[in-house]
Enzyme design. Structure first.
Site, PDB file in Angstrom:
ATOM      1  N   ASN A  57      52.352  38.730  36.414  1.00 12.11           N
ATOM      2  CA  ASN A  57      51.649  37.471  36.148  1.00 12.11           C
ATOM      3  C   ASN A  57      50.845  37.689  34.871  1.00 12.11           C
ATOM      4  O   ASN A  57      49.807  38.338  34.900  1.00 12.11           O
ATOM      5  CB  ASN A  57      50.733  37.126  37.327  1.00 12.11           C
ATOM      6  CG  ASN A  57      49.859  35.916  37.037  1.00 12.11           C
ATOM      7  OD1 ASN A  57      50.103  35.186  36.078  1.00 12.11           O
ATOM      8  ND2 ASN A  57      48.851  35.695  37.873  1.00 12.11           N
ATOM      9  N   LYS A  85      49.206  35.602  33.286  1.00 15.75           N
ATOM     10  CA  LYS A  85      48.039  34.698  33.206  1.00 15.75           C
ATOM     11  C   LYS A  85      47.991  34.061  31.813  1.00 15.75           C
ATOM     12  O   LYS A  85      49.032  33.868  31.192  1.00 15.75           O
ATOM     13  CB  LYS A  85      46.751  35.442  33.547  1.00 15.75           C
ATOM     14  CG  LYS A  85      46.856  36.239  34.847  1.00 15.75           C
ATOM     15  CD  LYS A  85      45.518  36.610  35.396  1.00 15.75           C
ATOM     16  CE  LYS A  85      45.694  37.601  36.528  1.00 15.75           C
ATOM     17  NZ  LYS A  85      44.539  37.674  37.404  1.00 15.75           N
ATOM     18  N   HIS A 132      48.045  30.284  43.256  1.00 16.35           N
ATOM     19  CA  HIS A 132      47.275  31.477  42.881  1.00 16.35           C
ATOM     20  C   HIS A 132      45.793  31.190  43.107  1.00 16.35           C
ATOM     21  O   HIS A 132      45.321  30.067  42.904  1.00 16.35           O
ATOM     22  CB  HIS A 132      47.550  31.826  41.414  1.00 16.35           C
ATOM     23  CG  HIS A 132      47.018  33.164  41.019  1.00 16.35           C
ATOM     24  ND1 HIS A 132      45.691  33.369  40.718  1.00 16.35           N
ATOM     25  CD2 HIS A 132      47.632  34.370  40.901  1.00 16.35           C
ATOM     26  CE1 HIS A 132      45.522  34.651  40.421  1.00 16.35           C
ATOM     27  NE2 HIS A 132      46.671  35.283  40.531  1.00 16.35           N
ATOM     28  N   GLU A 184      43.295  31.755  41.381  1.00 15.23           N
ATOM     29  CA  GLU A 184      42.588  31.194  40.208  1.00 15.23           C
ATOM     30  C   GLU A 184      42.806  29.698  40.125  1.00 15.23           C
ATOM     31  O   GLU A 184      41.923  28.954  39.684  1.00 15.23           O
ATOM     32  CB  GLU A 184      43.037  31.925  38.933  1.00 15.23           C
ATOM     33  CG  GLU A 184      42.467  33.341  38.881  1.00 15.23           C
ATOM     34  CD  GLU A 184      43.287  34.344  38.096  1.00 15.23           C
ATOM     35  OE1 GLU A 184      44.180  33.936  37.318  1.00 15.23           O
ATOM     36  OE2 GLU A 184      43.045  35.555  38.269  1.00 15.23           O
ATOM     37  N   GLU A 216      47.228  38.182  48.283  1.00 12.37           N
ATOM     38  CA  GLU A 216      46.342  38.604  47.199  1.00 12.37           C
ATOM     39  C   GLU A 216      44.891  38.412  47.625  1.00 12.37           C
ATOM     40  O   GLU A 216      44.336  37.318  47.471  1.00 12.37           O
ATOM     41  CB  GLU A 216      46.613  37.760  45.945  1.00 12.37           C
ATOM     42  CG  GLU A 216      48.014  37.921  45.397  1.00 12.37           C
ATOM     43  CD  GLU A 216      48.029  37.721  43.881  1.00 12.37           C
ATOM     44  OE1 GLU A 216      48.542  38.608  43.208  1.00 12.37           O
ATOM     45  OE2 GLU A 216      47.510  36.715  43.394  1.00 12.37           O
ATOM     46  N   GLY A 260      41.957  41.487  39.618  1.00 12.53           N
ATOM     47  CA  GLY A 260      41.307  41.717  38.335  1.00 12.53           C
ATOM     48  C   GLY A 260      40.013  42.506  38.433  1.00 12.53           C
ATOM     49  O   GLY A 260      39.260  42.596  37.468  1.00 12.53           O
ATOM     50  N   SER A 311      44.969  44.231  41.712  1.00  9.40           N
ATOM     51  CA  SER A 311      44.747  45.527  41.063  1.00  9.40           C
ATOM     52  C   SER A 311      45.804  46.565  41.422  1.00  9.40           C
ATOM     53  O   SER A 311      45.510  47.758  41.499  1.00  9.40           O
ATOM     54  CB  SER A 311      43.338  46.040  41.362  1.00  9.40           C
ATOM     55  OG  SER A 311      42.369  45.122  40.864  1.00  9.40           O
TER      56      SER A 311
HETATM   57  C1  PEP Z   1      47.173  38.444  39.904  1.00 10.42           C
HETATM   58  O1  PEP Z   1      46.701  37.795  38.981  1.00 10.42           O
HETATM   59  O2  PEP Z   1      47.990  37.908  40.644  1.00 10.42           O
HETATM   60  C2  PEP Z   1      46.742  39.835  40.070  1.00 10.42           C
HETATM   61  C3  PEP Z   1      47.126  40.490  41.125  1.00 10.42           C
HETATM   62  O3  PEP Z   1      45.946  40.359  39.062  1.00 10.42           O
HETATM   63  P1  PEP Z   1      45.516  41.917  38.892  1.00 10.42           P
HETATM   64  O4  PEP Z   1      46.745  42.740  39.118  1.00 10.42           O
HETATM   65  O5  PEP Z   1      45.014  41.991  37.503  1.00 10.42           O
HETATM   66  O6  PEP Z   1      44.469  42.188  39.927  1.00 10.42           O
END
Ligand code: PEP
Length: 250
Positions: free
Chosen positions: A11, A13, A96, A98, A167, A173, A212
């Site tokens: 992703n 982003k 997601h 976000e 998630e 993040g 992460s």
């Molecule tokens: C994500 O944005 O779906 C995600 C898992 O981000 P990160 O790996 O940076 O935590």
């Protein structure tokens, strides 16, 4: 334990540029070989045409980060599933955290977007996950089940075609990864819920972990029986890291 191919989806982003995308994809294609897992990158919408061309004939599939629940019309700023399909998009992230947090996406809206993707032959990667406050209050199971239940309610038996991504919001993040055991326990809950809705097809539904995940922790997470891949944010922007995660998914 299931035998389906794992899926590693990046992703990106709201990151990238024409030049940076080209350099990243070139490095990925140089190193990816013939992966044991499926691989996708979910890119910002303005770069779909560029990525369609860069990824053409490669083992890396093209994904989007969102789509409209509507088929067409007066929805300024939105992209329909059919438009994404025009660019060879195979996967679309839906719901997601976000988007839930900054764009007010509801469980019902996420379910409708899932339906739009499925109706157009795009595999939705449906994200669920609890916030830190919800986890600390002991509400993790209730929250993720509610989020998935809305998608099941609207999509019925078609949910055998979706990908789920667990998630935990507190892990996205932040550098804080769920332990493999903690992630597995939520994945097992989600698997049981899918089983209830899709019977024997539930075993074939991929449940990704995201939050992460990186080159150092991927192998241990991916070894869990109900973790069928990863949705990777930050580490998907660094070719060597993303390639190591892909190599760990077998
Ligand atoms: C994500 O944005 O779906 C995600 C898992 O981000 P990160 O790996 O940076 O935590």
């Amino acid at each position: 334990m299931t035998t389906k191919k794992k899926l590693i989806a990046g992703n990106w982003k709201m990151n990238g540029s024409l030049a940076a995308n080209e350099a990243l994809v070139k490095a990925l294609l140089q190193g990816v070989g013939t992966p044991a897992c499926e691989v996708a990158v979910c890119v910002p919408a303005p770069y779909l045409a560029q990525l369609q061309s860069l990824l053409s004939g490669s083992p890396i599939a093209l994904g989007a980060q969102d789509l409209s629940a509507q088929p067409q019309g007066a929805f300024t700023g939105e992209q329909s599933a059919a438009m994404l399909k025009d660019f060879g998009v195979r996967f679309a992230i839906v719901g997601h955290s976000e988007r839930r947090q900054y764009h007010g996406e509801t469980d019902e809206g996420v379910a409708a977007k899932t339906a739009a993707a499925l109706a157009n032959g795009i595999t939705p990667i449906v994200c669920v996950g609890e916030t830190l406050a919800e986890r600390e209050a002991g509400h993790t199971a209730e929250v993720v089940k509610r989020q998935l239940a809305a998608v099941i309610h609207v999509n019925g038996h078609c949910i055998s075609e979706i990908v789920v991504a667990y998630e935990p919001v507190w892990a996205i993040g932040t550098g804080k990864t769920a332990t493999p055991e903690l992630a597995q326990s939520v994945h097992a809950l989600l698997r049981a819920q899918l089983h209830h809705a899709a019977d024997e097809h539930a075993a074939g539904i991929r449940i990704l972990y995201g939050g992460s995940m990186n080159a150092a922790n991927a192998a241990e997470l991916l070894a869990q029986p109900d973790i069928d891949g990863g949705l990777i944010g930050g580490a998907s922007l660094k070719a060597p890291d993303f390639l190591q995660i892909i190599a760990a998914a077998r």
